[in-house]
Design a protein around this motif. Structure first.
Motif, PDB file in Angstrom:
ATOM      1  N   LYS A 131       0.874  -1.191   0.028  1.00 63.83           N
ATOM      2  CA  LYS A 131      -0.013   0.124  -0.152  1.00 63.83           C
ATOM      3  C   LYS A 131       0.913   1.426  -0.080  1.00 63.83           C
ATOM      4  O   LYS A 131       0.474   2.339  -0.033  1.00 63.83           O
ATOM      5  CB  LYS A 131      -0.958  -0.066   1.191  1.00 63.83           C
ATOM      6  N   LEU A 132       2.188   1.142   0.166  1.00 65.11           N
ATOM      7  CA  LEU A 132       2.976   2.398   0.207  1.00 65.11           C
ATOM      8  C   LEU A 132       3.193   2.984  -1.283  1.00 65.11           C
ATOM      9  O   LEU A 132       2.839   2.438  -2.350  1.00 65.11           O
ATOM     10  CB  LEU A 132       4.347   1.874   0.571  1.00 65.11           C
ATOM     11  N   VAL A 133       3.445   4.582  -1.500  1.00 63.02           N
ATOM     12  CA  VAL A 133       3.538   5.080  -2.674  1.00 63.02           C
ATOM     13  C   VAL A 133       4.439   4.168  -3.519  1.00 63.02           C
ATOM     14  O   VAL A 133       5.658   3.991  -3.012  1.00 63.02           O
ATOM     15  CB  VAL A 133       4.080   6.399  -2.221  1.00 63.02           C
ATOM     16  N   PRO A 134       3.999   3.649  -4.718  1.00 62.77           N
ATOM     17  CA  PRO A 134       4.921   3.001  -5.691  1.00 62.77           C
ATOM     18  C   PRO A 134       6.231   3.430  -5.894  1.00 62.77           C
ATOM     19  O   PRO A 134       7.265   2.772  -5.855  1.00 62.77           O
ATOM     20  CB  PRO A 134       4.095   3.153  -6.805  1.00 62.77           C
ATOM     21  N   PRO A 359       5.729  11.772   2.729  1.00 65.03           N
ATOM     22  CA  PRO A 359       5.060  10.483   3.254  1.00 65.03           C
ATOM     23  C   PRO A 359       5.291   9.581   2.232  1.00 65.03           C
ATOM     24  O   PRO A 359       5.273   9.842   0.971  1.00 65.03           O
ATOM     25  CB  PRO A 359       3.734  11.048   3.332  1.00 65.03           C
ATOM     26  N   VAL A 360       5.183   8.217   2.677  1.00 66.59           N
ATOM     27  CA  VAL A 360       5.374   7.179   1.733  1.00 66.59           C
ATOM     28  C   VAL A 360       4.130   6.476   1.915  1.00 66.59           C
ATOM     29  O   VAL A 360       3.766   5.489   1.157  1.00 66.59           O
ATOM     30  CB  VAL A 360       6.541   5.964   2.023  1.00 66.59           C
ATOM     31  N   VAL A 361       3.354   6.659   2.839  1.00 71.10           N
ATOM     32  CA  VAL A 361       1.858   6.115   3.320  1.00 71.10           C
ATOM     33  C   VAL A 361       0.877   7.290   2.607  1.00 71.10           C
ATOM     34  O   VAL A 361       0.776   8.142   3.092  1.00 71.10           O
ATOM     35  CB  VAL A 361       1.665   6.008   4.574  1.00 71.10           C
ATOM     36  N   PRO A 362       0.158   7.003   1.508  1.00 64.75           N
ATOM     37  CA  PRO A 362      -0.820   7.856   0.860  1.00 64.75           C
ATOM     38  C   PRO A 362      -1.328   8.857   2.005  1.00 64.75           C
ATOM     39  O   PRO A 362      -1.772  10.025   1.697  1.00 64.75           O
ATOM     40  CB  PRO A 362      -1.370   6.875   0.108  1.00 64.75           C
ATOM     41  N   ALA A 363      -2.100   8.042   2.989  1.00 67.76           N
ATOM     42  CA  ALA A 363      -3.137   8.756   3.734  1.00 67.76           C
ATOM     43  C   ALA A 363      -2.276   9.845   4.606  1.00 67.76           C
ATOM     44  O   ALA A 363      -2.947  10.649   5.091  1.00 67.76           O
ATOM     45  CB  ALA A 363      -3.600   7.556   4.829  1.00 67.76           C
ATOM     46  N   ALA A 364      -0.885   9.745   4.598  1.00 61.13           N
ATOM     47  CA  ALA A 364      -0.189  10.558   5.686  1.00 61.13           C
ATOM     48  C   ALA A 364      -0.134  11.797   4.696  1.00 61.13           C
ATOM     49  O   ALA A 364       0.534  13.008   5.388  1.00 61.13           O
ATOM     50  CB  ALA A 364       1.075  10.045   5.877  1.00 61.13           C
ATOM     51  N   GLU A 365      -0.107  12.097   3.586  1.00 67.05           N
ATOM     52  CA  GLU A 365      -0.057  13.482   2.995  1.00 67.05           C
ATOM     53  C   GLU A 365      -0.905  14.700   3.306  1.00 67.05           C
ATOM     54  O   GLU A 365      -0.374  15.570   3.276  1.00 67.05           O
ATOM     55  CB  GLU A 365      -0.481  13.220   1.355  1.00 67.05           C
TER      56      GLU A 365
END
Length: 431
Positions: A131-134, A359-365
């Motif tokens: 699920k991390l940013v590609p 962020p590498v976790v999309p929701a953390a943007e």
């Protein structure tokens, strides 16, 4: 995947050349047996977060993980960039890596993998790692297998002092190399030191040559040169010629050849204290500037490396990378659990808010508030090409030669042609 014995010999050769002591490093890394008599598992975590606030934030995260996992203890080992690279090279040669260790991915990680020293995380991170940013995961993929988990992604660019630009009559950041050189002249005429550089740490100068190579020869040229074991193409020589143009303007602070990056009188502090107008550095620059110096606050701005007129590259092709963590082969499950904890939304939000990482976790943007961090993210989002740091993209000995040869050019001891000849020689020796 290659001959592990050859990879080990390559690392031993690099270590010997660097004069590193194996005995001095014995007991460091890879010594955790995964448990103790009372059922407690100790995992050793090596990282390069030596500046504030990151150092304390990471230590607090380790404590938080321990609180959530009472049978696990995290032993933290923190080293500055160059010291870390040297010691990891020596540890790799000895066949012992820490349970969890910082990695930039690329050629260095590939050699460690080929030596059989790194855990394959493909199956052990399914579900959450997917699920991390590609783009953040790409440096750690080798033969379509996962060998590292990112915690940051970013790019190198110019961080500049808006007030000093205004003082020199520069109305906007330069978008071309000729405009950049003009800006350097204007800053000098206004009595302002244009650039800060940590000449003592060769990786900082490499950024200039790498970007100029991308701008003159195009983003694919550096990878092609590595594959062909030949860095003497006209475009790469021109990169050195453009860098020499800059060096001849004497743009750097007094004593730059002996300056460190994050020390109290180093590159970051020189910019953070308003004593130089610019530095070419990654997304972490504002945090280190504020830790080493005073920080510039609202006067700090960011712009991408300029385009070179007539070059094959575009200003939207970026150079950089991120930080990640890998595990030694056979690391305990607690180490995998720590990576999952570190890659969680809650942790990433904390890292974005407190340490300025992207962020590498999309929701953390949603946690990004700093306009400069947003500017870097926008540049990355719009990027049409990406090149990993050369001292990580290439095999260790080759990456080291790039750094040292470019440092020689900046110090005036090597010509642009000698830089590409030296790099080519080491590339051929690596075959």
């Amino acid at each position: 995947m290659g001959d592990p014995a050859l990879s080990r010999r390559s690392f031993l050769a690099v270590s010997a050349a660097a004069g590193l002591s194996m005995t001095a490093l014995s007991g460091c890394g890879g010594d955790s047996d995964g448990g103790s008599s009372d059922g407690t598992t100790t995992i050793e975590w090596w990282n390069i977060s030596t500046t504030q606030p990151t150092k304390d934030v990471w230590a607090a995260l380790a404590k938080k993980f321990e609180a959530q996992n009472p049978k696990v203890k995290v032993k933290i080992v923190q080293l500055e960039n160059d010291a870390y690279k040297s010691k990891m090279t020596a540890l790799t040669a000895s066949g012992k890596l820490p349970d969890i260790f910082h990695t930039w991915g690329g050629g260095v990680l590939k050699q460690q993998v080929e030596a059989g020293l790194v855990e394959d995380l493909t199956d052990r991170t399914k579900g959450w790692g997917d699920k991390l940013v590609p783009v953040s995961k790409e440096p750690y993929l080798i033969d379509d297998k996962v060998y590292g988990i990112p915690f940051d992604i970013g790019m190198i660019g110019f961080w500049y002092n808006k007030a000093l630009f205004k003082k020199a009559g520069i109305s906007e950041p330069p978008a071309t190399w000729s405009a950049f050189l003009d800006a350097v002249d204007k800053l000098k005429s206004a009595g302002v030191t244009p650039l800060a550089l940590a000449g003592k740490e060769a990786w900082t100068g490499m950024y200039y040559w790498a970007y100029l190579a991308m701008r003159t020869a195009g983003v694919d040229a550096l990878e092609k040169a590595n594959q062909d074991k030949d860095f003497t193409s006209p475009g790469l020589v021109q990169a050195g010629e453009h860098l020499k143009e800059l060096v001849e303007l004497k743009p750097f602070q007094k004593g730059f050849l002996g300056a460190s990056y994050s020390g109290p009188t180093g590159q970051a502090a020189t910019v953070g204290n308003g004593k130089a107008a610019m530095e070419l550095m990654g997304q972490w620059a504002p945090i280190v500037q504020a830790d080493a110096g005073k920080g510039l606050g609202d006067d700090l701005g960011f712009f991408p490396f300029p385009a070179v007129e007539g070059g094959q590259g575009a200003i939207t092709e970026v150079f950089g990378g991120g930080g990640g963590h890998a595990l030694r082969a056979g690391a305990p499950q607690a180490a995998v659990d720590f990576l999952k904890f570190f890659a969680s939304e809650a942790t990433d939000v904390e890292l974005v808010k407190k340490t300025g990482v992207l962020p590498v976790v999309p929701a953390a943007e949603r946690a990004i508030t700093d306009p400069n961090v947003k500017a870097v993210q926008q540049q990355l989002t719009a990027a049409t090409g990406f090149q990993l740091y050369l001292d990580q993209a290439y095999a260790p000995a080759l990456g080291q030669e790039v750094n040292e040869s470019v440092a020689g050019l900046i110090a005036g001891s090597k010509s642009p042609e000698q830089v590409t000849d030296s790099i080519t020689q080491v590339a051929k020796e690596e075959q």
